[in-house]
Enzyme design. Structure first.
Site, PDB file in Angstrom:
ATOM      1  N   SER A   8       4.683  14.998  12.379  1.00  0.00           N
ATOM      2  CA  SER A   8       5.993  14.416  12.111  1.00  0.00           C
ATOM      3  C   SER A   8       5.877  13.171  11.238  1.00  0.00           C
ATOM      4  CB  SER A   8       6.688  14.059  13.423  1.00  0.00           C
ATOM      5  OG  SER A   8       7.919  13.424  13.168  1.00  0.00           O
ATOM      6  N   HIS A  33       6.006  17.814   9.169  1.00  0.00           N
ATOM      7  CA  HIS A  33       7.339  17.997   9.735  1.00  0.00           C
ATOM      8  C   HIS A  33       8.227  16.865   9.249  1.00  0.00           C
ATOM      9  CE1 HIS A  33      10.038  19.825  12.706  1.00  0.00           C
ATOM     10  NE2 HIS A  33      10.451  18.595  12.977  1.00  0.00           N
ATOM     11  N   ASP A  35      11.779  15.253   9.256  1.00  0.00           N
ATOM     12  CA  ASP A  35      13.042  15.167   9.987  1.00  0.00           C
ATOM     13  C   ASP A  35      14.138  14.547   9.131  1.00  0.00           C
ATOM     14  OD1 ASP A  35      12.409  16.186  12.635  1.00  0.00           O
ATOM     15  OD2 ASP A  35      11.087  14.451  12.823  1.00  0.00           O
ATOM     16  N   MET A  37      17.993  13.363   9.260  1.00  0.00           N
ATOM     17  CA  MET A  37      19.084  13.027  10.186  1.00  0.00           C
ATOM     18  C   MET A  37      20.188  12.317   9.420  1.00  0.00           C
ATOM     19  SD  MET A  37      16.803  11.547  13.353  1.00  0.00           S
ATOM     20  CE  MET A  37      15.164  12.207  13.700  1.00  0.00           C
ATOM     21  N   HIS A  66      13.210  19.851   8.932  1.00  0.00           N
ATOM     22  CA  HIS A  66      14.077  19.993  10.100  1.00  0.00           C
ATOM     23  C   HIS A  66      15.384  19.257   9.826  1.00  0.00           C
ATOM     24  CE1 HIS A  66      14.572  19.126  14.715  1.00  0.00           C
ATOM     25  NE2 HIS A  66      15.539  19.893  14.233  1.00  0.00           N
ATOM     26  N   MET A  68      18.637  17.938  10.955  1.00  0.00           N
ATOM     27  CA  MET A  68      19.490  17.537  12.072  1.00  0.00           C
ATOM     28  C   MET A  68      20.750  16.932  11.475  1.00  0.00           C
ATOM     29  SD  MET A  68      16.647  16.039  14.726  1.00  0.00           S
ATOM     30  CE  MET A  68      15.334  15.776  13.523  1.00  0.00           C
ATOM     31  N   MET A 137      13.526  22.298  20.913  1.00  0.00           N
ATOM     32  CA  MET A 137      13.398  20.852  21.069  1.00  0.00           C
ATOM     33  C   MET A 137      13.007  20.541  22.506  1.00  0.00           C
ATOM     34  SD  MET A 137      13.903  19.431  18.163  1.00  0.00           S
ATOM     35  CE  MET A 137      13.929  17.730  18.765  1.00  0.00           C
ATOM     36  N   GLY A 142      16.784  13.195  17.514  1.00  0.00           N
ATOM     37  CA  GLY A 142      17.332  11.941  17.001  1.00  0.00           C
ATOM     38  C   GLY A 142      16.337  10.813  16.862  1.00  0.00           C
ATOM     39  N   PHE A 143      15.360  10.730  17.756  1.00  0.00           N
ATOM     40  CA  PHE A 143      14.413   9.622  17.713  1.00  0.00           C
ATOM     41  C   PHE A 143      13.021  10.098  18.123  1.00  0.00           C
ATOM     42  CE2 PHE A 143      18.532   7.697  18.298  1.00  0.00           C
ATOM     43  CZ  PHE A 143      18.512   6.616  17.439  1.00  0.00           C
ATOM     44  N   GLY A 144      11.982   9.527  17.505  1.00  0.00           N
ATOM     45  CA  GLY A 144      10.614   9.828  17.871  1.00  0.00           C
ATOM     46  C   GLY A 144      10.181   9.034  19.087  1.00  0.00           C
ATOM     47  N   GLY A 145       9.035   9.430  19.669  1.00  0.00           N
ATOM     48  CA  GLY A 145       8.445   8.671  20.759  1.00  0.00           C
ATOM     49  C   GLY A 145       9.035   8.930  22.126  1.00  0.00           C
ATOM     50  N   ASP A 175       8.973  20.652  19.507  1.00  0.00           N
ATOM     51  CA  ASP A 175       9.018  19.309  18.925  1.00  0.00           C
ATOM     52  C   ASP A 175       9.514  18.335  19.974  1.00  0.00           C
ATOM     53  OD1 ASP A 175       9.290  17.040  17.397  1.00  0.00           O
ATOM     54  OD2 ASP A 175      10.869  17.827  16.097  1.00  0.00           O
ATOM     55  N   GLY A 176       8.653  17.347  20.296  1.00  0.00           N
ATOM     56  CA  GLY A 176       9.066  16.284  21.197  1.00  0.00           C
ATOM     57  C   GLY A 176       8.073  16.018  22.310  1.00  0.00           C
ATOM     58  N   GLY A 197       3.920  13.563  16.581  1.00  0.00           N
ATOM     59  CA  GLY A 197       4.078  12.366  15.760  1.00  0.00           C
ATOM     60  C   GLY A 197       3.306  11.199  16.316  1.00  0.00           C
ATOM     61  N   SER A 198       3.875  10.527  17.306  1.00  0.00           N
ATOM     62  CA  SER A 198       3.270   9.320  17.868  1.00  0.00           C
ATOM     63  C   SER A 198       1.840   9.543  18.326  1.00  0.00           C
ATOM     64  CB  SER A 198       4.110   8.815  19.048  1.00  0.00           C
ATOM     65  OG  SER A 198       5.428   8.556  18.651  1.00  0.00           O
TER      66      SER A 198
END
Length: 219
Positions: A8, A33, A35, A37, A66, A68, A137, A142-145, A175-176, A197-198
């Site tokens: 990500s 990936h 994102d 938004m 992706h 969104m 999902m 909407g937000f990473g982490g 994802d997530g 991602g993180s």
């Protein structure tokens, strides 16, 4: 089916994006990936077409885009032209699902449909023969982490079972909250493309983190 890791870009250092992409590619990541938004479909605003165009120039790695956004159909051509290899849009968006899939395919791009954690996975079933991938999902978009939502595992299992029964070759992406521990769970449930991602970007050695996601257990 072999496992792939999609990194990500949301977690990357945007001031050093080229170096981050080079690091990802050399660490064995299979996809980026990306994102997108719009601040309406989700309560955040991220990257747009100019950033994707620059990422495409920086690497020939698969770009996993992706969307969104509220009206993805309106932007399919633009994102395809900017370099997307896969375009995912949400079943909960305002665009007609069949028309959006067709638009993606007409631009020579792989089509993917996503559902939020609260959306029943059954909504994607009528489109499985048209789709290259389904994105489940495992956090709220909407937000990473964010932390992984365990209840999403059953959706992956149900989707995998249905894909097998139909006999299609649709990939299952998640994802997530994906790390070396949750990767085991989603792969056992049936996922074969894992967005992270993180976990990747905070790892002391990114290649080791990628290998742990891929190799902790079989897909």
């Amino acid at each position: 089916m072999s496992c792939k890791v999609s990194a990500s870009v949301l977690s990357a250092d945007m001031l050093n994006l080229k170096a981050e992409i080079d690091k990802l590619c050399s660490s064995g990541v299979d996809m980026l990936h990306f994102d997108v938004m719009d601040g309406v479909f989700v309560n955040n605003i991220t990257f747009g077409l100019p950033v994707l165009e620059q990422v495409r120039k920086a690497s020939d790695i698969t770009l996993d885009v992706h969307l969104m956004i509220t009206d993805p159909l309106k932007y399919i051509g633009a994102f395809a032209d900017a370099g997307a290899d896969i375009i995912t849009f949400h079943a909960e968006s305002e665009s007609n699902i069949s028309e959006t899939i067709k638009a993606i395919k007409d631009h020579g791009v792989k089509a993917s449909l996503s559902v939020r954690p609260s959306t029943p996975v059954e909504v994607v079933y009528p489109y499985l023969n048209e789709l290259d991938m389904v994105l489940i999902m495992t956090v709220e978009p909407g937000f990473g982490g964010q932390s992984f939502i365990p209840e999403t595992l059953e959706k992956i299992r149900l989707l995998k079972k249905t894909i097998s029964e139909i006999g299609c070759c649709t990939d299952i992406e998640v994802d997530g909250g994906i790390n070396d521990k949750t990767a085991v769970l989603v792969k056992e449930a049936g996922a074969n493309i894992l967005v992270s991602g993180s976990y990747l970007f905070t790892a002391e050695k990114m290649r080791d983190a990628v290998n742990k996601i891929k190799d902790e257990t079989r897909c």
